[in-house]
Design an enzyme around this catalytic site. Structure first.
Site, short mmCIF file in Angstrom:
data_model
loop_
_atom_site.label_atom_id
_atom_site.label_comp_id
_atom_site.label_asym_id
_atom_site.label_seq_id
_atom_site.Cartn_x
_atom_site.Cartn_y
_atom_site.Cartn_z
N GLU A 161 73.94 34.56 15.76
CA GLU A 161 73.68 35.38 14.86
C GLU A 161 74.75 35.06 13.79
O GLU A 161 75.39 36.12 13.22
CB GLU A 161 73.52 36.56 15.29
CG GLU A 161 72.51 37.15 16.24
CD GLU A 161 72.53 38.55 16.45
OE1 GLU A 161 71.33 38.96 16.90
OE2 GLU A 161 73.40 39.33 16.42
N GLU A 269 65.81 35.97 20.11
CA GLU A 269 66.07 37.26 20.57
C GLU A 269 65.06 38.37 20.20
O GLU A 269 64.87 38.51 18.97
CB GLU A 269 67.73 37.77 20.12
CG GLU A 269 68.63 37.14 20.60
CD GLU A 269 69.98 37.93 20.32
OE1 GLU A 269 69.73 38.97 20.08
OE2 GLU A 269 71.13 37.11 20.47
#
Length: 451
Positions: A161, A269
């Site tokens: 991320e 995710e």
């Protein structure tokens, strides 16, 4: 521009042809991030399916998952998990169950995510050049050591991320990215994966990962401008709680990304609650604020979300979906820094008694409509050719690739998609173009522009 209809078995010479076949590559990734697996087992978590106790890795493999995603921190001295020793334990379990592995380098001693990318303490005071060397060595040496034990992952994330500047600080997470520095660090990590793959003969695919789809396009545009281009997969996190985009807009983003960059795109995710009730004193991260209309917080709602999201991703040309963290259940003996138990037990795929709630199999074994592989081909009459059409989702003309005496453009489209396509070749500033419309079928066929 001339408009023509595709016809089967056309015999006339044509400027543009389209071949369609069921897509075989790239593979469809249906994965689970079960980085907590060893900790959950050590904490006494029990998982059941059909009344019998099950191993997490074997349960998800049996349900239909083909990849286990495993995180690794540099030196997490606050926990004995997600270090190299723990990662080896997890990868052994995954490979024993018959799953591929996605190794997720956080490049931190703790959680790295869209809000923070805190440098490992051993790298914090190094110069940028030395940080790049350290990042390369950590990535390369970890992969080589894993390979020596037969544990080389098939996929590797260079960062987790990474919305903000990697190997940095909380303060820098709020600042504009310094792309000269950021690119140096990313390219060091990518090179480490490539070099380890060459040395071992087992080259992993490289993924770069951005949280929430609204952040991906500006990030990859900046990364490309800075020279970060050698990757195979774009991974996105998608949680409705933290995203400004709807599921439909997620699909549109995936469509644009996969046409803009030479990379597969997937959701690496996501998660959805099967209840908003709590099983412990640790607050649930996904509550009422995470719900989407039409998807109630029930096992059936969770299942519908996963199936619909996965079909959306595939129909948009994406290559898969990963669930984060479907087996992080509540236990009496363990907890986190935020409370006893789990922050995610209501978003697992096991109920509060440890019985699987049916979501894993409903999601992973669903009969999805897979995309078809489409190749557009035009005779090479110039030094360059470009293709444009409504299937390009507003990305604009894309360059075609020279192959022998032709230019080609390959993509994946959902069966039944109706497209209007135009090609243009240029020579000495003179443009010539042809335009066609077609409906993508489900069986392999070749269609040509008619007279």
């Amino acid at each position: 521009m001339r408009g023509n209809r595709f016809i089967i078995a056309g015999t006339a010479a044509s400027l543009l042809s389209l071949s369609v076949a069921q897509a075989a590559e790239p593979p469809i990734y249906l994965g689970v991030d079960i980085s907590y697996a060893n900790e959950m087992d050590d904490c006494g978590a029990v998982y059941k399916s059909g009344g019998a106790s099950v191993d997490q890795f074997r349960f998800f493999k049996s349900a239909g998952a083909n990849v286990a995603r495993i995180r690794i921190w540099n030196d997490p001295d606050w926990t004995k998990y997600s270090n190299l020793a723990d990662v080896k334990r997890s990868i052994k379990r995954a490979k024993s169950a018959g799953m591929q592995v996605l190794l997720d380098f956080h490049y931190s001693d703790d959680w790295a995510d869209g809000d923070k990318q805190i440098a490992p303490k051993a790298w914090a005071k190094l110069s940028t050049q030395d940080q790049a060397k350290a990042l390369y060595a950590f990535t390369h040496d970890t992969l080589v050591e894993l390979d020596r034990e037969g544990l080389m992952p098939e996929l590797v994330q260079v960062g987790n991320e990474t919305n903000g500047e990697i190997v940095s600080s909380l303060a820098k997470a709020k600042e504009p990215i310094h792309w000269n520095r950021n690119a140096l660090l990313f390219n060091a990590g990518i090179k480490a994966v490539r070099d380890a793959g060459k040395e071992t003969g087992k080259p992993p695919r490289v993924m770069l990962h951005i949280a929430q789809p609204e952040n991906a396009e500006p990030w990859f545009a900046a990364a490309t401008k800075a020279g970060v281009t050698d990757y195979d997969i774009i991974g996105l996190s998608y949680y409705s709680k933290w995203s400004k985009r709807s599921m439909a807009q997620l699909g549109q983003t995936i469509d644009r990304l996969r046409h803009t960059y030479a990379a597969d795109v997937l959701v690496v995710e996501t998660a959805y609650p099967f209840t908003t009730e709590n099983a412990d004193t640790s607050p649930n991260l996904l509550g009422e604020d995470s719900l989407i209309a039409g998807y109630p917080a029930t096992p059936a709602g969770q299942q519908k979300y996963l199936v619909d999201l996965t079909q959306l991703v595939l129909s948009s040309g994406g290559t898969g979906v990963f669930y984060w963290e479907p087996a992080w259940v509540s236990t009496k003996s363990c907890g986190t820094r935020w409370g006893k138990g789990s922050n995610w037990e209501n978003a697992a795929v096991f109920d509060y008694k440890g019985q699987d709630n049916g979501s894993a199999e409903a999601w992973l074994k669903h009969a999805y409509v897979l995309p078809v592989e489409v190749t557009f081909k035009t005779k090479a009459t110039s030094e360059a050719a470009f293709i444009d059409g409504d299937f390009l989702a507003g990305v604009g003309p894309r360059p075609m690739t020279r192959e022998g005496d032709a230019f080609v453009y390959r993509t994946r489209l959902a069966p039944g998609t109706s497209v209007t396509v135009a090609t243009a070749t240029t020579a000495a500033g003179v443009a010539d173009a042809s335009a066609v419309t077609a409906t993508v079928g489900q069986r392999a066929s070749v269609v040509r522009v008619g007279e």
